[in-house]
Design a protein around this motif. Structure first.
Motif, mmCIF file in Angstrom:
data_model
loop_
_atom_site.group_PDB
_atom_site.id
_atom_site.type_symbol
_atom_site.label_atom_id
_atom_site.label_comp_id
_atom_site.label_asym_id
_atom_site.label_seq_id
_atom_site.Cartn_x
_atom_site.Cartn_y
_atom_site.Cartn_z
ATOM 1 N N ILE A 47 3.427 -109.360 6.184
ATOM 2 C CA ILE A 47 4.441 -109.885 7.107
ATOM 3 C C ILE A 47 3.783 -110.406 8.379
ATOM 4 O O ILE A 47 4.203 -111.420 8.952
ATOM 5 N N PHE A 50 2.505 -113.828 7.680
ATOM 6 C CA PHE A 50 3.615 -114.777 7.692
ATOM 7 C C PHE A 50 4.007 -115.148 9.124
ATOM 8 O O PHE A 50 4.302 -116.311 9.418
ATOM 9 N N ALA A 53 1.368 -117.515 10.612
ATOM 10 C CA ALA A 53 1.508 -118.860 10.042
ATOM 11 C C ALA A 53 2.713 -119.578 10.636
ATOM 12 O O ALA A 53 2.650 -120.785 10.919
ATOM 13 N N GLU A 54 3.790 -118.846 10.849
ATOM 14 C CA GLU A 54 4.996 -119.448 11.440
ATOM 15 C C GLU A 54 4.712 -119.959 12.849
ATOM 16 O O GLU A 54 5.098 -121.081 13.216
ATOM 17 N N GLY A 81 8.420 -116.124 14.221
ATOM 18 C CA GLY A 81 7.038 -115.669 14.098
ATOM 19 C C GLY A 81 6.774 -114.417 14.903
ATOM 20 O O GLY A 81 6.083 -113.505 14.441
ATOM 21 N N PHE A 84 8.255 -111.467 13.057
ATOM 22 C CA PHE A 84 7.407 -111.065 11.932
ATOM 23 C C PHE A 84 6.175 -110.298 12.417
ATOM 24 O O PHE A 84 5.772 -109.305 11.802
ATOM 25 N N LEU A 157 7.711 -123.437 5.370
ATOM 26 C CA LEU A 157 8.190 -122.384 6.262
ATOM 27 C C LEU A 157 9.398 -121.667 5.668
ATOM 28 O O LEU A 157 9.542 -120.448 5.811
ATOM 29 N N SER A 160 8.017 -119.298 2.923
ATOM 30 C CA SER A 160 7.397 -118.092 3.493
ATOM 31 C C SER A 160 8.444 -117.156 4.080
ATOM 32 O O SER A 160 8.310 -115.931 3.980
ATOM 33 N N SER A 161 9.516 -117.720 4.650
ATOM 34 C CA SER A 161 10.587 -116.872 5.183
ATOM 35 C C SER A 161 11.299 -116.122 4.067
ATOM 36 O O SER A 161 11.658 -114.946 4.224
ATOM 37 N N CYS A 163 9.949 -115.243 1.197
ATOM 38 C CA CYS A 163 9.029 -114.183 0.753
ATOM 39 C C CYS A 163 9.078 -112.988 1.705
ATOM 40 O O CYS A 163 9.115 -111.828 1.266
ATOM 41 N N ALA A 164 9.088 -113.272 3.018
ATOM 42 C CA ALA A 164 9.204 -112.189 3.998
ATOM 43 C C ALA A 164 10.552 -111.494 3.876
ATOM 44 O O ALA A 164 10.660 -110.280 4.109
#
Length: 203
Positions: A47, A50, A53-54, A81, A84, A157, A160-161, A163-164
């Motif tokens: 997390i 993630f 990266a955000e 971000g 996370f 993005l 990835s969100s 996945c989080a």
């Protein structure tokens, strides 16, 4: 004298054995340790990545100076971000130092981040559909390239969100179950072991 010494030594050994066995039993059944066995530190690191990266992609969108609608209209790459990153650090710290207080704080941040993902996810889905319409109705190669670039960034993005989101839902369920177990009434059975040869009181 030797019998008294051997009796005291046997009593001490028995008590040490009982304490070690009770400690192992406590660690295997304690809800906080069951939470630690679910590897919150590993999930927290994911997390955290993630979140980094955000934030980095948010800076890229900001430096690009895009005049069309992006996630920066609501600053979602930055605040999501940060959420996370906070959740990842809390998961790592709670995995290293499990306590009911830290688990409650982590659970609260998980829920806040979950709500943030829903808000940013809806906004990004609207943006993706907007980019598709612009790309379809414009014949300029430059606009097509720009829309493809923005579509790829916002799509990445959003992925990835999501996945989080799955990881946060798992952590919420595990933390909630652990907190519920700690709030339940616990029965403690105390055993008193007497050394051999000690007379017992008659009933």
């Amino acid at each position: 004298m030797e019998d008294t010494g051997s009796t005291a030594e046997a009593k001490t050994t028995a008590e040490d054995g009982n304490l070690q066995m009770s400690d192992r039993l406590l660690k295997s059944t304690k809800p906080l340790h069951r939470f630690v066995r679910m590897e919150p530190r590993s999930l927290g690191i994911v997390i955290l990545l993630f979140g980094c990266a955000e934030i980095l992609m948010g800076f890229q969108l900001h430096l690009a100076g895009e005049n069309r609608r992006t996630s920066l209209n609501i600053y979602s790459p930055f605040w999501q971000g940060v959420l996370f990153v906070v959740c990842g650090n809390l998961s790592i710290y709670t995995g290293l130092h499990p306590s009911k207080k830290m688990m409650t704080v982590s659970l609260s941040m998980y829920v806040v981040s979950l709500l943030g993902i829903i808000v940013s996810g809806v906004h990004r889905i609207v943006l993706l559909s907007l980019y598709q319409r612009i790309r379809r109705w414009n014949r300029s190669d430059w606009i097509t390239v720009r829309m493809d670039l923005l579509y790829g960034i916002e799509g990445m993005l959003l992925t990835s969100s999501l996945c989080a989101l799955v990881l946060l839902i798992f952590l919420i369920v595990v933390a909630r179950m652990a907190l519920k177990s700690t709030n339940e009434n616990v029965q403690v059975i105390v055993q008193q072991s007497l050394p051999p040869g000690t007379p017992t009181a008659a009933n």
